[in-house]
Enzyme design. Structure first.
Site, PDB file in Angstrom:
ATOM      1  N   ASP A   1       0.865  -1.170   0.000  1.00  0.00           N
ATOM      2  CA  ASP A   1       0.000   0.000   0.000  1.00  0.00           C
ATOM      3  C   ASP A   1       0.912   1.233   0.000  1.00  0.00           C
ATOM      4  OD1 ASP A   1      -2.365   1.640   0.437  1.00  0.00           O
ATOM      5  OD2 ASP A   1      -1.654   1.844   2.508  1.00  0.00           O
TER       6      ASP A   1
ATOM      7  N   TYR B   1      -0.118   4.921   0.927  1.00  0.00           N
ATOM      8  CA  TYR B   1      -0.334   5.976   1.929  1.00  0.00           C
ATOM      9  C   TYR B   1      -0.305   5.420   3.349  1.00  0.00           C
ATOM     10  CZ  TYR B   1      -1.708   8.616  -2.193  1.00  0.00           C
ATOM     11  OH  TYR B   1      -1.711   9.226  -3.427  1.00  0.00           O
TER      12      TYR B   1
ATOM     13  N   ARG C   1      -7.342  13.325   6.350  1.00  0.00           N
ATOM     14  CA  ARG C   1      -7.087  11.899   6.128  1.00  0.00           C
ATOM     15  C   ARG C   1      -8.309  11.052   6.496  1.00  0.00           C
ATOM     16  NH1 ARG C   1      -5.067   7.826   3.217  1.00  0.00           N
ATOM     17  NH2 ARG C   1      -4.279   6.104   4.462  1.00  0.00           N
TER      18      ARG C   1
ATOM     19  N   SER D   1      -2.587   0.744  -4.650  1.00  0.00           N
ATOM     20  CA  SER D   1      -3.157   1.834  -3.866  1.00  0.00           C
ATOM     21  C   SER D   1      -4.532   2.240  -4.357  1.00  0.00           C
ATOM     22  CB  SER D   1      -2.205   3.043  -3.962  1.00  0.00           C
ATOM     23  OG  SER D   1      -2.744   4.186  -3.340  1.00  0.00           O
ATOM     24  N   ASN D   2      -5.306   2.829  -3.437  1.00  0.00           N
ATOM     25  CA  ASN D   2      -6.561   3.489  -3.818  1.00  0.00           C
ATOM     26  C   ASN D   2      -6.272   4.788  -4.573  1.00  0.00           C
ATOM     27  OD1 ASN D   2      -8.466   1.672  -2.896  1.00  0.00           O
ATOM     28  ND2 ASN D   2      -8.777   2.681  -0.921  1.00  0.00           N
TER      29      ASN D   2
END
Length: 223
Positions: free
Chosen positions: A12, A14, A43, A118-119
């Site tokens: 991932d 972040y 966030r 990642s998103n």
């Protein structure tokens, strides 16, 4: 050395490779003494909006969601966000600081496939990886934007198998986010929770296979 047969180490981005709260300095520069609060709400809402849009079936890229979350954070904290300030803060997300051990760990993983999953959309991830010192050590930068399904949906993790041409049990997936670890474990990946902030694992009926304080711990899974 572990007895797993890992072919792909998948990270991932972040919170795992990059410190999302390295935007605090820029937030404080623009809004003195409000930086930490803005960063935390920003966030929190960034994640919440990705989950909510997934549930509502109203997909937007993570960059759009990040902008919407910033707007919310500024309203909640009670500051006025100009267009110039918005652009400065969004640019800060393209220049996040990476954690100190990342480059060294990736160097050690050279014989294996390594990827970010990642998103984040490529308009966020590409500049971020390019400004880092370890972009050349990654084989792939994968984004859920390709399937328009945010993690932790099973369809999102399926992209890793398709693009890296591996089986679920050949992947070791690393994330600092408990919800991401829950999703990846549920999908069938081997998972390593990078618990940098000494958090508590979410109660979702699945546990990480491994827990480490930072990424150095994963090197025990090299064969």
């Amino acid at each position: 050395m572990s007895n797993l047969t890992i072919k792909a180490f998948v990270f991932d981005a972040y919170g795992t490779l990059f410190d999302v709260h390295s935007v605090i300095d820029k937030c404080n520069e623009i809004f003195p003494d409000k930086g930490e609060e803005i960063s935390q709400v920003w966030r929190q809402k960034q994640l919440e909006y990705s989950f909510l849009r997934q549930l509502m079936g109203t997909y937007e890229t993570f960059f759009s969601i990040t902008r919407e979350a910033l707007h919310f954070a500024c309203v909640q904290v009670g500051v006025d966000l100009s267009e110039d300030n918005e652009n400065e803060l969004l640019d800060a997300y393209l220049e996040l600081t990476h954690y100190e051990e990342v480059e060294q760990v990736l160097e050690h993983l050279k014989p294996y496939q390594t990827a970010i999953f990642s998103n984040g959309s490529l308009d966020m991830l590409s500049p971020l990886v390019e400004q880092s010192s370890f972009g050349h050590l990654l084989d792939e930068v994968l984004t859920v934007d390709e399937v328009k399904q945010f993690k932790p949906t099973p369809m999102a993790y399926q992209l890793v198998l398709k693009r890296l041409r591996v089986k679920r049990e050949e992947v070791l997936f690393m994330s600092s986010n408990p919800w991401d670890i829950a999703g990846a474990t549920n999908f069938g990946f081997h998972t390593a929770w990078i618990n940098r902030q000494d958090k508590v694992m979410d109660e979702l009926g699945v546990k990480p296979h491994f827990v480490y304080k930072d990424l150095r711990g994963i090197l025990e899974h090299k064969s």
